[in-house]
Motif scaffolding. Structure first.
Motif, PDB file in Angstrom:
ATOM      1  N   SER A 142       0.830  -1.224  -0.076  1.00  0.00           N
ATOM      2  CA  SER A 142       0.138  -0.006   0.059  1.00  0.00           C
ATOM      3  C   SER A 142       0.836   1.439   0.072  1.00  0.00           C
ATOM      4  O   SER A 142       0.525   2.323  -0.792  1.00  0.00           O
ATOM      5  N   TYR A 145       2.201   1.683  -3.392  1.00  0.00           N
ATOM      6  CA  TYR A 145       1.237   2.133  -4.392  1.00  0.00           C
ATOM      7  C   TYR A 145       1.007   3.715  -3.999  1.00  0.00           C
ATOM      8  O   TYR A 145       0.601   4.273  -5.217  1.00  0.00           O
ATOM      9  N   MET A 146       0.684   3.875  -3.071  1.00  0.00           N
ATOM     10  CA  MET A 146       0.372   5.293  -2.686  1.00  0.00           C
ATOM     11  C   MET A 146       1.379   6.601  -3.116  1.00  0.00           C
ATOM     12  O   MET A 146       0.919   7.554  -3.425  1.00  0.00           O
ATOM     13  N   THR A 197      -0.464   7.576   4.359  1.00  0.00           N
ATOM     14  CA  THR A 197      -1.499   6.633   4.108  1.00  0.00           C
ATOM     15  C   THR A 197      -2.892   7.197   4.688  1.00  0.00           C
ATOM     16  O   THR A 197      -2.784   7.920   5.807  1.00  0.00           O
ATOM     17  N   SER A 333      -9.382   0.666  -4.817  1.00  0.00           N
ATOM     18  CA  SER A 333      -8.449   1.419  -4.098  1.00  0.00           C
ATOM     19  C   SER A 333      -8.838   2.695  -3.528  1.00  0.00           C
ATOM     20  O   SER A 333      -8.620   3.008  -2.244  1.00  0.00           O
ATOM     21  N   SER A 334      -9.414   3.537  -4.268  1.00  0.00           N
ATOM     22  CA  SER A 334     -10.052   4.595  -3.706  1.00  0.00           C
ATOM     23  C   SER A 334     -11.064   4.315  -2.548  1.00  0.00           C
ATOM     24  O   SER A 334     -11.472   5.376  -1.593  1.00  0.00           O
ATOM     25  N   GLY A 338      -6.870   4.013  -0.458  1.00  0.00           N
ATOM     26  CA  GLY A 338      -5.683   4.153  -1.375  1.00  0.00           C
ATOM     27  C   GLY A 338      -4.624   3.108  -1.530  1.00  0.00           C
ATOM     28  O   GLY A 338      -3.910   2.984  -2.381  1.00  0.00           O
TER      29      GLY A 338
END
Length: 490
Positions: A142, A145-146, A197, A333-334, A338
């Motif tokens: 995560s 990715y963010m 995050t 994801s949203s 996220g």
């Protein structure tokens, strides 16, 4: 002149009243039946459907299947070895849903929250919650990715922090830690302090803090069907809005039922249901008819169009504006703070072959991995529900974060689950009675009308017979009197 006795008149009147009552109610029975059904199926504090809705009345199960990575080194292996996954489970939980914080509104909707309670049932499971599972660390995936579109400086700092604290790409945790209990992750705490995050939990688990929570699933506003049965169970708003911000355009529209209540579906080609876990709706298409506990039902199943990326179903294009991916998966994801979360059907069933190209262990099968819903069409009562989804994490190459430097873009399967509910024989008997009540009522009241007519005919017959006998007796009496008079005269 016909003369009637008092008893005959009573018979005629009773027969007439019975006939009028039976025939009138028989003619109006369809309307009466519809009124009765609507009063019981529509959601009101006193309806039969409310008793079935406010708390799950039938056995319901949530079954988890975990994916265990058997060769953790494969993700960073330079020789192109593919990650191999083995399925573990099912891990079965008995589920009870409670509808709480109920607020009945003047526009014939109800606002409420749904509290789910899960109890692990080891006797139905193929393993224990203490079983160890190896897979990608969701926190690590995560964070990367963010940060994928952030500047190099920020990604470099994140990489240094990960190396200092010994953050891992692959971890081994128990089934319970992955699902409900959660595990401590230093990087999660650091990322929260640095606002890297949006994950709100103190520990990470897919269902952390969710068991017995009334607020987790959000607040629903749903049509009760009081004014229109076709709207029964349809979600009007979620979290006080009829549109979610997680998906643009029509893709963000809240639509369909929430799966608890369904309107009558006599000839629907499709059904839609809102899934709060993914912040959007899914659509299933009519497949076939089915039989369950003596009830005929219609079955709706998913197909290639359900998770189409807009190629075959243009209206779904808006789901894929943020990240263009092949059909068969959906970026949520949203909806999940996220995190690189993507849902598909189990083992990428009906998905593009590319999803399984970089991994080993996927064995999609229609009979095991198809989502299906069977409903009784006249009442909308669910006969069988088999809701199945798979959760995947996307990992990709990132030159600035060392442990992602040599990765191949891969949708990593984490787990899949099925929510199952089957109508019991007791409730099936009630539904059968409701269905046959329409024809039974017509037959009964027309039968009563026929009895009334028969009674009237009996009264008329008695009346005619008595009058005939009276006339016959009068003739005989006259003849007798005439005969006697002749003898005297002689």
């Amino acid at each position: 002149m016909i003369q009637a006795s008092k008893s005959t008149i009573i018979i005629l009147i009773i027969g007439l009243l019975i006939a009028i009552f039976g025939l009138t109610v028989g003619i109006l029975w369809s309307l009466i039946y519809s009124t009765i059904i609507q009063s019981q199926l529509a959601l009101t504090p006193t309806s039969s459907n409310y008793e079935l809705w406010k708390e799950t009345p039938i056995p319901m199960y949530l079954k988890f299947y975990m994916f265990n990575l058997t060769n953790p080194e494969a993700f960073t292996s330079p020789d192109g070895t593919k990650p191999h996954f083995e399925e573990m489970g099912p891990y079965v939980f008995r589920e009870i849903d409670y509808k709480v914080q109920q607020d009945w509104n003047e526009n014939n909707t109800i606002t409420y929250q749904r509290k789910r309670v899960w109890h692990f049932d080891e006797s139905l499971s193929a393993g224990s919650l203490s079983d160890n599972v190896t897979n990608i660390n969701p926190v690590t995936a995560s964070i990367a990715y963010m940060l994928r579109f952030k500047d190099n400086f920020l990604r470099d700092i994140a990489d240094r922090i990960m190396r200092i604290i010994g953050q891992k790409l692959v971890i081994t945790k128990s089934v319970n830690e992955f699902l409900f209990e959660g595990y401590n992750d230093t990087m999660l705490k650091v990322a929260q302090k640095l606002n890297l995050t949006r994950m709100p939990m103190t520990k990470f688990a897919w269902f952390f803090g969710r068991n017995d929570s009334a607020s987790y699933d959000g607040t629903f506003n749903m049509h009760t069907g009081v004014t229109d049965m076709r709207e029964l169970g349809i979600v009007k708003e979620w979290n006080y809005n009829n549109h979610v911000s997680y998906y643009p355009g029509e893709c963000g529209t809240v639509r369909g039922t929430n799966g608890d209540l369904w309107p009558p579906l006599p000839d629907n080609e499709t059904v839609s249901f809102f899934v709060s876990d993914i912040c959007t709706s899914l659509t299933a298409k009519y497949s076939n008819t089915t039989e369950h506990e003596g009830l005929s039902g219609v079955t709706f199943t998913i197909n290639e169009a359900t998770l189409d990326n807009g190629t075959k179903v243009p209206s779904r294009k808006c789901y894929y504006e943020e990240e263009s991916i092949p059909s068969g998966a959906l970026n949520i994801s949203s909806c999940k703070w996220g995190a690189p979360a993507f849902i598909s059907f189990p083992h990428f069933y009906l998905g593009d072959p590319s999803y399984s190209a970089n991994i080993i262990g996927m064995k999609p099968q229609k009979n095991k991995h198809e989502l299906s819903i069977s409903l009784e069409p006249k009442t909308g009562v669910p006969l069988k529900v088999n809701a199945k989804l798979q959760l995947n994490l996307l990992i990709d190459r990132d030159e600035k974060i060392k442990m992602f430097k040599n990765l191949t873009k891969t949708f990593v399967p984490m787990l899949w689950f099925t929510q199952e509910a089957t109508l019991t024989s007791d409730y099936a008997g009630t539904v059968k009675f409701i269905i046959i009540l329409e024809s039974l009522g017509s037959v009964t009241f027309f039968g009563i009308g026929a009895i009334g007519i028969i009674v009237m005919f009996v009264g008329i017959f008695v009346l005619v017979r008595n009058n005939f006998r009276g006339e016959e007796n009068q003739v005989l009496l006259t003849r007798s009197m005439n005969g006697d008079s002749g003898i005297i005269d002689g």
